[in-house]
Design an enzyme around this catalytic site. Structure first.
Site, PDB file in Angstrom:
ATOM      1  N   ASN A  10       0.423  -1.503   0.205  1.00  0.00           N
ATOM      2  CA  ASN A  10      -0.394  -0.487   0.087  1.00  0.00           C
ATOM      3  C   ASN A  10       1.196   1.108   0.042  1.00  0.00           C
ATOM      4  O   ASN A  10       1.345   1.928   0.922  1.00  0.00           O
ATOM      5  CB  ASN A  10      -0.711   0.128   1.264  1.00  0.00           C
ATOM      6  CG  ASN A  10      -1.388   1.509   1.143  1.00  0.00           C
ATOM      7  OD1 ASN A  10      -1.930   1.728   0.725  1.00  0.00           O
ATOM      8  ND2 ASN A  10      -2.234   1.099   2.189  1.00  0.00           N
ATOM      9  N   TRP A  11       1.448   1.601  -0.924  1.00  0.00           N
ATOM     10  CA  TRP A  11       2.055   2.744  -1.599  1.00  0.00           C
ATOM     11  C   TRP A  11       1.791   4.280  -0.560  1.00  0.00           C
ATOM     12  O   TRP A  11       2.140   5.128  -0.298  1.00  0.00           O
ATOM     13  CB  TRP A  11       2.357   3.287  -3.075  1.00  0.00           C
ATOM     14  CG  TRP A  11       2.868   2.166  -3.534  1.00  0.00           C
ATOM     15  CD1 TRP A  11       3.472   0.990  -2.987  1.00  0.00           C
ATOM     16  CD2 TRP A  11       3.633   2.112  -5.098  1.00  0.00           C
ATOM     17  NE1 TRP A  11       4.062  -0.035  -4.300  1.00  0.00           N
ATOM     18  CE2 TRP A  11       4.380   0.785  -5.269  1.00  0.00           C
ATOM     19  CE3 TRP A  11       3.689   3.476  -5.764  1.00  0.00           C
ATOM     20  CZ2 TRP A  11       4.778   0.798  -5.915  1.00  0.00           C
ATOM     21  CZ3 TRP A  11       4.453   2.967  -7.028  1.00  0.00           C
ATOM     22  CH2 TRP A  11       4.795   1.646  -7.347  1.00  0.00           C
ATOM     23  N   LYS A  12       0.254   4.347  -0.425  1.00  0.00           N
ATOM     24  CA  LYS A  12      -0.213   5.726   0.161  1.00  0.00           C
ATOM     25  C   LYS A  12       0.488   6.732  -0.584  1.00  0.00           C
ATOM     26  O   LYS A  12      -0.077   6.430  -2.020  1.00  0.00           O
ATOM     27  CB  LYS A  12      -0.349   6.087   2.062  1.00  0.00           C
ATOM     28  CG  LYS A  12      -0.288   4.295   2.520  1.00  0.00           C
ATOM     29  CD  LYS A  12       0.256   4.496   3.949  1.00  0.00           C
ATOM     30  CE  LYS A  12       0.067   3.414   5.398  1.00  0.00           C
ATOM     31  NZ  LYS A  12      -0.230   3.557   5.969  1.00  0.00           N
ATOM     32  N   HIS A  98      -9.524   1.178   4.812  1.00  0.00           N
ATOM     33  CA  HIS A  98      -8.464   0.983   5.376  1.00  0.00           C
ATOM     34  C   HIS A  98      -9.042   2.696   6.703  1.00  0.00           C
ATOM     35  O   HIS A  98      -9.575   3.688   6.352  1.00  0.00           O
ATOM     36  CB  HIS A  98      -7.131   1.822   4.584  1.00  0.00           C
ATOM     37  CG  HIS A  98      -5.601   1.325   5.248  1.00  0.00           C
ATOM     38  ND1 HIS A  98      -5.493   2.614   5.780  1.00  0.00           N
ATOM     39  CD2 HIS A  98      -4.636   0.644   4.993  1.00  0.00           C
ATOM     40  CE1 HIS A  98      -3.958   2.241   6.432  1.00  0.00           C
ATOM     41  NE2 HIS A  98      -3.865   1.588   5.759  1.00  0.00           N
ATOM     42  N   GLU A 100      -6.743   5.194   7.970  1.00  0.00           N
ATOM     43  CA  GLU A 100      -6.886   6.027   7.352  1.00  0.00           C
ATOM     44  C   GLU A 100      -8.137   6.391   7.295  1.00  0.00           C
ATOM     45  O   GLU A 100      -8.257   7.501   7.246  1.00  0.00           O
ATOM     46  CB  GLU A 100      -5.332   6.109   6.584  1.00  0.00           C
ATOM     47  CG  GLU A 100      -4.199   5.984   7.840  1.00  0.00           C
ATOM     48  CD  GLU A 100      -3.236   5.409   6.598  1.00  0.00           C
ATOM     49  OE1 GLU A 100      -2.098   5.177   5.772  1.00  0.00           O
ATOM     50  OE2 GLU A 100      -1.870   5.117   7.384  1.00  0.00           O
ATOM     51  N   GLU A 168      -5.125  -4.921  10.477  1.00  0.00           N
ATOM     52  CA  GLU A 168      -4.292  -4.007  10.759  1.00  0.00           C
ATOM     53  C   GLU A 168      -4.887  -3.203  11.826  1.00  0.00           C
ATOM     54  O   GLU A 168      -5.488  -2.132  11.716  1.00  0.00           O
ATOM     55  CB  GLU A 168      -4.342  -3.413   9.787  1.00  0.00           C
ATOM     56  CG  GLU A 168      -3.954  -4.346   8.577  1.00  0.00           C
ATOM     57  CD  GLU A 168      -3.862  -2.966   7.277  1.00  0.00           C
ATOM     58  OE1 GLU A 168      -2.214  -3.051   6.905  1.00  0.00           O
ATOM     59  OE2 GLU A 168      -4.193  -1.915   7.106  1.00  0.00           O
ATOM     60  N   GLY A 174       2.339   2.034  10.681  1.00  0.00           N
ATOM     61  CA  GLY A 174       3.829   2.916  10.281  1.00  0.00           C
ATOM     62  C   GLY A 174       4.507   3.604  11.986  1.00  0.00           C
ATOM     63  O   GLY A 174       5.304   4.546  12.022  1.00  0.00           O
ATOM     64  N   SER A 214       3.571  -2.389  10.839  1.00  0.00           N
ATOM     65  CA  SER A 214       4.990  -2.847  10.601  1.00  0.00           C
ATOM     66  C   SER A 214       5.457  -3.873  10.391  1.00  0.00           C
ATOM     67  O   SER A 214       6.046  -4.727  11.107  1.00  0.00           O
ATOM     68  CB  SER A 214       5.104  -1.876  11.816  1.00  0.00           C
ATOM     69  OG  SER A 214       4.921  -0.926  12.437  1.00  0.00           O
ATOM     70  N   GLY A 235       2.850  -1.720   4.275  1.00  0.00           N
ATOM     71  CA  GLY A 235       2.628   0.137   3.967  1.00  0.00           C
ATOM     72  C   GLY A 235       4.607   0.452   3.849  1.00  0.00           C
ATOM     73  O   GLY A 235       4.943   0.993   3.047  1.00  0.00           O
ATOM     74  N   GLY A 236       4.889   0.786   4.778  1.00  0.00           N
ATOM     75  CA  GLY A 236       6.377   1.666   4.455  1.00  0.00           C
ATOM     76  C   GLY A 236       7.063   0.559   4.368  1.00  0.00           C
ATOM     77  O   GLY A 236       7.927   1.402   3.289  1.00  0.00           O
TER      78      GLY A 236
END
Ligand code: PEP
Length: 253
Positions: A10-12, A98, A100, A168, A174, A214, A235-236
């Site tokens: 997920n590149w966000k 998600h 977010e 998640e 993150g 993470s 993500g990251g």
């Protein structure tokens, strides 16, 4: 029950054209060099990069997904993107719900459910995200919250073929913090039980439940070897070719 492991990025809201294309090309080249990986790779760039990332992935077994979609086919919805548009541009998946988006855009379970139905009708598979906040975990409500999110946001028409669940924990996204492997397995097993009640045992046994929060190369094996964990939503670490690929390799793919 054989469930194909999914390694999803997920590149966000990250990457401009040059770095997005470089990242996609790097992933494509690594995946090609793996021959026939037994896991399924998925990358979900921002809307602006879907077309160029699709081209950059050409010839590699990496699926393309978006990070959200509207529930309507078309119409007066300024700034929104329909599932048909995503399908048209080459997406096969869309992430929905998600944390977010639940937090930043106040997305409810009901809205996510409507979006999921529309996405499936357009021929997209969904990755529906659930997970508790730290406050909910600390007050012992993790399973209760995840159960309500599954019951509310996963449509009754969901099947193992058109739906993937991503657990998640919000507090792990993150932050570098993760639940223990036991905690993850406990939630995934509970989620599968709820899915079985809602969608039937056969669907639940075949449906993939990813862990996200993470995930990195050093903890990939620990999480991905758990019985009810069928992949990772990353993500990251999905923004670096080496880390994204190492997560799959360290998990044995
Ligand atoms: C995510 O946002 O889906 C996620 C899991 O992020 P990270 O891997 O950076 O925790």
């Amino acid at each position: 029950m054989a469930r194909k492991t999914m390694i999803a990025g997920n590149w966000k809201m990250n990457c401009l054209s040059a770095d997005g294309i470089e990242l996609a090309k790097g992933i494509a080249s690594e995946v090609k060099s793996m021959g026939k990986p037994e896991c399924e790779f998925l990358v979900c760039p921002p809307f602006t990069l879907l077309s160029s990332v699709k081209k950059a992935l050409r010839g590699a077994k990496v699926a393309l997904g978006a990070q959200d979609a509207h529930f309507n086919v078309k119409g007066a919805h300024t700034g929104d993107i329909s599932p048909e548009m995503l399908k048209d541009i080459g997406c096969t998946y869309v992430i929905l719900g998600h944390s977010e988006r639940r937090a930043d855009h106040k997305e409810s379970n009901e809205l996510i459910n409507k979006k999921a139905i529309a996405a499936n009708q357009a021929g997209l598979k969904t990755v529906i995200c659930i997970g508790e906040t730290l406050e909910e975990r600390d007050s012992g409500k993790t399973i209760e919250v995840c159960t309500q999110q599954i019951l509310g946001s996963v449509p009754d028409s969901a099947t193992a073929a058109n739906t993937v669940i991503a657990y998640e924990p919000v507090w792990a996204i993150g932050t570098g913090k993760t639940p223990t492997a036991n905690d993850v397995e406990e939630v995934h097993a509970a989620v599968r039980k709820v899915l079985a009640k809602k969608l039937g045992k056969a669907n639940a046994n075949k449906m993939r439940i990813l862990y996200g929060g993470s995930v990195k190369p050093s903890n990939a094996k620990e999480f991905l070897s758990l019985e009810d964990v069928d992949g990772a939503l990353i993500g990251g670490a999905s923004l670096k070719v080496a880390d994204f690929i190492a997560i799959a390799k360290n998990a044995g793919f």
